[in-house]
Motif scaffolding. Structure first.
Motif, mmCIF file in Angstrom:
data_model
loop_
_atom_site.group_PDB
_atom_site.id
_atom_site.type_symbol
_atom_site.label_atom_id
_atom_site.label_comp_id
_atom_site.label_asym_id
_atom_site.label_seq_id
_atom_site.Cartn_x
_atom_site.Cartn_y
_atom_site.Cartn_z
ATOM 1 N N TYR A 145 -10.714 -37.567 -4.950
ATOM 2 C CA TYR A 145 -10.938 -36.341 -5.697
ATOM 3 C C TYR A 145 -12.221 -35.646 -5.247
ATOM 4 C CZ TYR A 145 -11.394 -33.123 -9.606
ATOM 5 O OH TYR A 145 -11.523 -32.000 -10.354
ATOM 6 N N GLU A 146 -13.295 -36.430 -5.090
ATOM 7 C CA GLU A 146 -14.584 -35.839 -4.686
ATOM 8 C C GLU A 146 -14.501 -35.188 -3.313
ATOM 9 O OE1 GLU A 146 -17.827 -38.701 -6.961
ATOM 10 O OE2 GLU A 146 -16.766 -39.443 -5.207
ATOM 11 N N ASN A 147 -13.795 -35.861 -2.403
ATOM 12 C CA ASN A 147 -13.608 -35.290 -1.076
ATOM 13 C C ASN A 147 -12.935 -33.930 -1.159
ATOM 14 O OD1 ASN A 147 -14.356 -36.701 1.488
ATOM 15 N ND2 ASN A 147 -13.440 -38.442 0.407
ATOM 16 N N LEU A 148 -11.829 -33.906 -1.891
ATOM 17 C CA LEU A 148 -11.009 -32.700 -1.930
ATOM 18 C C LEU A 148 -11.691 -31.573 -2.702
ATOM 19 C CD1 LEU A 148 -8.394 -31.712 -0.857
ATOM 20 C CD2 LEU A 148 -7.242 -32.551 -2.894
ATOM 21 N N VAL A 149 -12.344 -31.928 -3.809
ATOM 22 C CA VAL A 149 -12.917 -30.892 -4.652
ATOM 23 C C VAL A 149 -14.080 -30.206 -3.934
ATOM 24 C CG1 VAL A 149 -14.722 -32.056 -5.998
ATOM 25 C CG2 VAL A 149 -13.271 -30.371 -7.095
ATOM 26 N N PHE A 150 -14.752 -30.936 -3.041
ATOM 27 C CA PHE A 150 -15.834 -30.324 -2.262
ATOM 28 C C PHE A 150 -15.294 -29.170 -1.404
ATOM 29 C CE2 PHE A 150 -18.050 -30.212 1.889
ATOM 30 C CZ PHE A 150 -19.250 -29.706 1.461
ATOM 31 N N TRP A 151 -14.201 -29.430 -0.693
ATOM 32 C CA TRP A 151 -13.635 -28.389 0.179
ATOM 33 C C TRP A 151 -13.011 -27.263 -0.643
ATOM 34 C CZ3 TRP A 151 -15.605 -28.485 4.681
ATOM 35 C CH2 TRP A 151 -15.968 -29.709 5.248
ATOM 36 N N ALA A 152 -12.424 -27.632 -1.789
ATOM 37 C CA ALA A 152 -11.830 -26.601 -2.641
ATOM 38 C C ALA A 152 -12.923 -25.678 -3.178
ATOM 39 C CB ALA A 152 -11.066 -27.246 -3.780
ATOM 40 N N ARG A 153 -14.071 -26.269 -3.563
ATOM 41 C CA ARG A 153 -15.163 -25.457 -4.098
ATOM 42 C C ARG A 153 -15.719 -24.514 -3.049
ATOM 43 N NH1 ARG A 153 -18.156 -29.930 -7.236
ATOM 44 N NH2 ARG A 153 -16.897 -29.875 -9.125
ATOM 45 N N LEU A 154 -15.791 -25.004 -1.802
ATOM 46 C CA LEU A 154 -16.318 -24.140 -0.743
ATOM 47 C C LEU A 154 -15.444 -22.905 -0.569
ATOM 48 C CD1 LEU A 154 -17.608 -26.340 2.205
ATOM 49 C CD2 LEU A 154 -18.898 -25.089 0.507
ATOM 50 N N SER A 155 -14.135 -23.056 -0.808
ATOM 51 C CA SER A 155 -13.256 -21.885 -0.719
ATOM 52 C C SER A 155 -13.179 -21.181 -2.064
ATOM 53 C CB SER A 155 -11.856 -22.275 -0.275
ATOM 54 O OG SER A 155 -11.833 -23.499 0.384
ATOM 55 N N GLY A 156 -13.913 -21.685 -3.052
ATOM 56 C CA GLY A 156 -13.925 -21.050 -4.372
ATOM 57 C C GLY A 156 -12.657 -21.276 -5.158
ATOM 58 N N ARG A 157 -11.938 -22.363 -4.886
ATOM 59 C CA ARG A 157 -10.667 -22.594 -5.566
ATOM 60 C C ARG A 157 -10.557 -24.034 -6.055
ATOM 61 N NH1 ARG A 157 -7.719 -18.055 -3.377
ATOM 62 N NH2 ARG A 157 -8.856 -17.551 -1.516
ATOM 63 N N ARG A 196 -4.343 -41.502 -7.253
ATOM 64 C CA ARG A 196 -5.373 -42.152 -6.446
ATOM 65 C C ARG A 196 -6.678 -41.364 -6.448
ATOM 66 N NH1 ARG A 196 -3.321 -46.300 -3.673
ATOM 67 N NH2 ARG A 196 -1.080 -46.304 -3.305
ATOM 68 N N GLU A 197 -6.818 -40.450 -7.432
ATOM 69 C CA GLU A 197 -7.977 -39.550 -7.446
ATOM 70 C C GLU A 197 -9.292 -40.311 -7.365
ATOM 71 O OE1 GLU A 197 -5.448 -39.317 -9.481
ATOM 72 O OE2 GLU A 197 -4.788 -37.237 -9.691
ATOM 73 N N GLY A 198 -9.377 -41.427 -8.114
ATOM 74 C CA GLY A 198 -10.663 -42.115 -8.218
ATOM 75 C C GLY A 198 -10.909 -43.117 -7.112
ATOM 76 N N GLN A 199 -9.908 -43.338 -6.267
ATOM 77 C CA GLN A 199 -10.050 -44.357 -5.229
ATOM 78 C C GLN A 199 -10.983 -43.865 -4.121
ATOM 79 O OE1 GLN A 199 -6.188 -45.749 -3.973
ATOM 80 N NE2 GLN A 199 -7.029 -46.850 -2.226
ATOM 81 N N LYS A 200 -11.851 -44.758 -3.624
ATOM 82 C CA LYS A 200 -12.729 -44.395 -2.517
ATOM 83 C C LYS A 200 -11.887 -44.113 -1.281
ATOM 84 C CE LYS A 200 -16.900 -44.783 -4.141
ATOM 85 N NZ LYS A 200 -17.466 -46.071 -4.581
#
Lengths: 220, 210
Positions: free
Chosen positions: B95-107, B123-127
């Motif tokens: 989740y952290e990986n994906l949300v970082f890139w989503a935030r950069l695109s403002g979405r 699997r959101e919480g899985q490393k």
């Protein structure tokens, strides 16, 4: 930009203490200098500022490589570029996170080391303030050199060779400022010179780092 | 998601590595709803061309123009790139990986949908470091999707991915094309059975002259 800085800090916090290597180095360096110079308080107190500056410079030299190379190797850098984040914002964000992760811990332990050397309070304050003002320049030089050398696999030695000549003026003015504080406070001429050096380094460094990153992206 | 008209024009691009010419006088024009499939043997310059198309590299010679909705744009404004290096940080969770890139695109609101699309829900919480190679590739595809860019450049999307992952890729591609996006991809996998794929086969320059 702040999102990137926060993520870098989060990554460092999960690196099982790798970001503390610089502080560990600083402490080891200090202990060794005390042993090497003999525990004569007057000698240590006079040499204190110089020893602290040396330790900080060496510790920074060891820490520079991590900031950008990892992002370049795992493809993060090219994705950041395509996310339409300006490369200068990327450079500024990296400088900020590096300052927080590498420099700030060193600054926090510096007063204790100064106390350990038997330095007087104004001397400790002077050294600390000189470091606060001077370290941005050191950080910019190291980050710029590591941005230029990203494409090279084992660039540690080259990085040191490129960075050290740039660091020398900052160190000279920094030591001058550390001593000058007792006489003239933060408005001493030496502090002005040091601040000028740092501002110049940051101002020129951000576009220079961005240009180096752009070159890396286009040639990789 | 539907996109305005997007165009990419590469004309007369050549790429060399040292004194060896890899790509010689290559031209390609891509527009909305196009799916261009690059084929060719290893080392023929597919990745180099894809990096040029993505704006990550410059050809030695040749012109590249990009337009979006009729206006000339830069590569970062329209391009999403999925390469060999997946930009996934092992110590961050999925989740952290994906949300970082989503935030950069403002979405950042698109994250859950992206995870559902690539089959990583739950699997959101899985490393990310504990994922398999195929799951990491799925995460990389989700990163591509959350960028919401009209032009996708994909380099071997199916590497390390299983059959259901292959279906995920086919669905993502079909949906992107239907929404007016454009895709250039290089892959050795069997192309899906659908109309409208433009195949471009690359040959080594020496071979072409024979």
């Amino acid at each position: 930009m702040i999102a990137l800085t926060l993520r870098d800090i989060k990554l460092a916090m999960r690196s099982s203490g790798a970001w503390l290597h610089g502080v560990l180095f600083l402490v080891v360096f200090t202990v060794l200098s005390v042993i090497a110079l003999g525990a004569d308080k007057t000698v240590l107190a006079t040499l204190g500022p110089a020893l602290i500056w040396l330790a900080v410079v060496f510790s920074l030299l060891l820490s520079f490589e991590k900031g950008l190379t990892e992002d370049a190797r795992d493809g993060t850098l090219e994705q950041l570029y395509l996310s339409a984040m300006p490369l200068s914002a990327l450079a500024a964000s990296k400088l900020l996170s590096q300052w927080i992760l590498i420099v700030l811990p060193l600054l926090i332990v510096t007063p204790f080391i100064g106390y350990g050397f038997g330095m007087e309070l104004p001397e400790i304050k002077g050294t600390l303030l000189a470091l606060v003002i001077g370290t941005p320049a050191l950080l910019v030089y190291g980050t710029f050199a590591s941005a230029c050398l990203i494409s090279y696999r084992s660039n540690g030695l080259l990085l040191i060779l490129l960075t050290v000549p740039l660091m020398i003026p900052t160190m000279i003015f920094g030591l001058d400022a550390s001593d000058g504080y007792a006489a003239g406070g933060v408005f001493d001429k030496s502090f002005q010179a040091l601040a000028g050096l740092s501002l110049l380094a940051v101002g020129l460094g951000i576009p220079a780092i961005a240009a180096a990153l752009k070159t890396h992206l286009e040639t990789s | 998601m539907t996109f305005a008209d997007v165009r990419l024009n590469i004309s007369g691009a050549s790429v060399s590595r040292g004194d060896r010419i890899i790509v010689d006088d290559f031209s390609l024009s891509v527009k909305s709803k196009d799916l261009v499939w690059l084929r060719g043997t290893n080392g023929v310059g597919k990745t180099s061309l894809l990096r040029i198309a993505a704006g990550l590299a410059r050809p030695d010679t040749g012109e590249i123009t990009r337009t979006f909705g009729g206006a000339v744009v830069t590569a970062p404004q329209i391009t999403a790139f999925q390469g060999h290096r997946d930009a996934v940080k092992p110590s961050l969770s999925v989740y952290e990986n994906l949300v970082f890139w989503a935030r950069l695109s403002g979405r950042s609101e698109t994250v859950d949908r992206a995870l559902l699309k690539v089959g990583l829900t739950g699997r959101e919480g899985q490393k990310a470091g504990t994922l398999s190679a195929g799951q990491i590739r799925r995460l990389a595809l989700a990163q591509l999707w959350v960028s919401q860019k009209p032009l996708w450049i994909m380099d071997e999307p199916a590497a390390a991915i299983d059959l259901s992952g292959q279906a995920v890729i086919d669905d993502l591609i079909a949906e992107h094309i239907a929404g007016g996006g454009a895709i250039i991809l290089a892959s050795h996998a069997a192309p899906p059975q659908r109309a409208g794929i433009r195949f471009v086969t690359l040959h080594a320059p020496e071979e072409a002259r024979l």
